[in-house]
Enzyme design. Structure first.
Site, PDB file in Angstrom:
ATOM      1  CG  ASP A   9      22.113 -19.316 -26.173  1.00 39.07           C
ATOM      2  OD1 ASP A   9      21.486 -18.955 -25.161  1.00 39.07           O
ATOM      3  OD2 ASP A   9      21.553 -19.756 -27.189  1.00 39.07           O
ATOM      4  CG  ASP A  51      20.121 -23.581 -26.701  1.00 35.09           C
ATOM      5  OD1 ASP A  51      19.288 -22.672 -26.753  1.00 35.09           O
ATOM      6  OD2 ASP A  51      20.539 -24.179 -27.709  1.00 35.09           O
ATOM      7  CG  HIS A  53      18.048 -28.145 -26.000  1.00 31.97           C
ATOM      8  ND1 HIS A  53      16.936 -27.465 -26.447  1.00 31.97           N
ATOM      9  CD2 HIS A  53      19.105 -27.588 -26.651  1.00 31.97           C
ATOM     10  CE1 HIS A  53      17.304 -26.554 -27.319  1.00 31.97           C
ATOM     11  NE2 HIS A  53      18.611 -26.603 -27.459  1.00 31.97           N
ATOM     12  CG  HIS A  62      16.680 -27.873 -31.483  1.00 36.34           C
ATOM     13  ND1 HIS A  62      16.681 -26.811 -32.356  1.00 36.34           N
ATOM     14  CD2 HIS A  62      17.695 -27.636 -30.617  1.00 36.34           C
ATOM     15  CE1 HIS A  62      17.646 -25.979 -32.036  1.00 36.34           C
ATOM     16  NE2 HIS A  62      18.288 -26.454 -30.985  1.00 36.34           N
ATOM     17  CG  HIS A  76      22.965 -28.248 -28.922  1.00 33.93           C
ATOM     18  ND1 HIS A  76      22.228 -28.759 -29.974  1.00 33.93           N
ATOM     19  CD2 HIS A  76      22.365 -27.084 -28.569  1.00 33.93           C
ATOM     20  CE1 HIS A  76      21.233 -27.929 -30.239  1.00 33.93           C
ATOM     21  NE2 HIS A  76      21.278 -26.909 -29.387  1.00 33.93           N
ATOM     22  CE  LYS A 101      18.407 -19.157 -26.202  1.00 33.35           C
ATOM     23  NZ  LYS A 101      18.775 -20.184 -27.162  1.00 33.35           N
ATOM     24  CB  CYS A 143      20.847 -17.915 -30.111  1.00 29.75           C
ATOM     25  SG  CYS A 143      20.303 -19.635 -30.343  1.00 29.75           S
TER      26      CYS A 143
END
Length: 194
Positions: A9, A51, A53, A62, A76, A101, A143
């Protein structure tokens, strides 16, 4: 007996100036670029996670307008936005596999993600006979911690490159490193430039 590098990340929203920027994030990005310039050939796989999303919902709780910064967070790393991209100080050209992810759900470990081709990290490690995993990235206390613990749980020998991680807070980062060491990870510095 193969070796992999996990880069967790290293994204704009997690480095200085980002939605959840951590102190030292840019330095981690630049340090990883130096590491790969001299040592990419030391690894059979270089797996970088992001990440990624879905911005259309709360991503399974989240995202929150009143985040607790433990289980819920400000918006984010929304897919396709500048915040989800790699930090510009990180040269990702040596990365062999990019993992996304957190699509629609909370996800901390890179083991919870997949490549664009649908490959899971555990499958990649097994297919390439990976026994040893070095872990670096952001954030030490979230993470990075989750990814390293999952690698240990999947039977890998894990080393945390302590000069190439940055965390949300000093106390929780120190606690995460202590937990990882107790779980069997080695805490080491990254190799010197070649």
């Amino acid at each position: 007996m193969g070796k992999a590098l996990f880069i967790v990340d290293v994204q704009n929203d997690f480095t200085e100036g980002g939605a959840l920027g951590v102190e030292g994030g840019d330095a981690v990005a630049e340090g990883l670029t130096r590491l790969l310039a001299g040592h990419a050939g030391d690894y059979d796989l270089i797996i970088a996670s992001r990440d990624w999303h879905d911005g259309a919902n709360d991503n399974g709780g989240h995202f929150s307008e009143a985040p607790d910064f433990v289980d819920s967070w400000p918006v984010h790393c929304v897919a396709g936005t500048p915040g989800a991209e790699y930090d510009p100080g990180f040269d990702a050209s040596a990365v062999t596999h990019h993992v996304k992810k957190g699509q629609g759900v909370p996800a901390y470990s890179l083991f919870e993600g997949t490549t664009d081709a649908g490959e899971k990290v555990e499958e990649l490690l097994d297919a390439h006979g990976i026994v040893d995993v070095d872990v670096a990235g952001i954030a030490t206390d979230y993470c990075v911690r989750a990814s390293a613990l999952d690698a240990i749980a999947h039977g890998r020998h894990v080393r945390i490159l302590t000069d190439l991680v940055a965390g949300v807070a000093p106390a929780s980062s120190e606690a995460a490193l202590a937990e990882l060491a107790h779980a069997g990870a080695e805490l080491v510095s990254s190799p010197a430039p070649a």
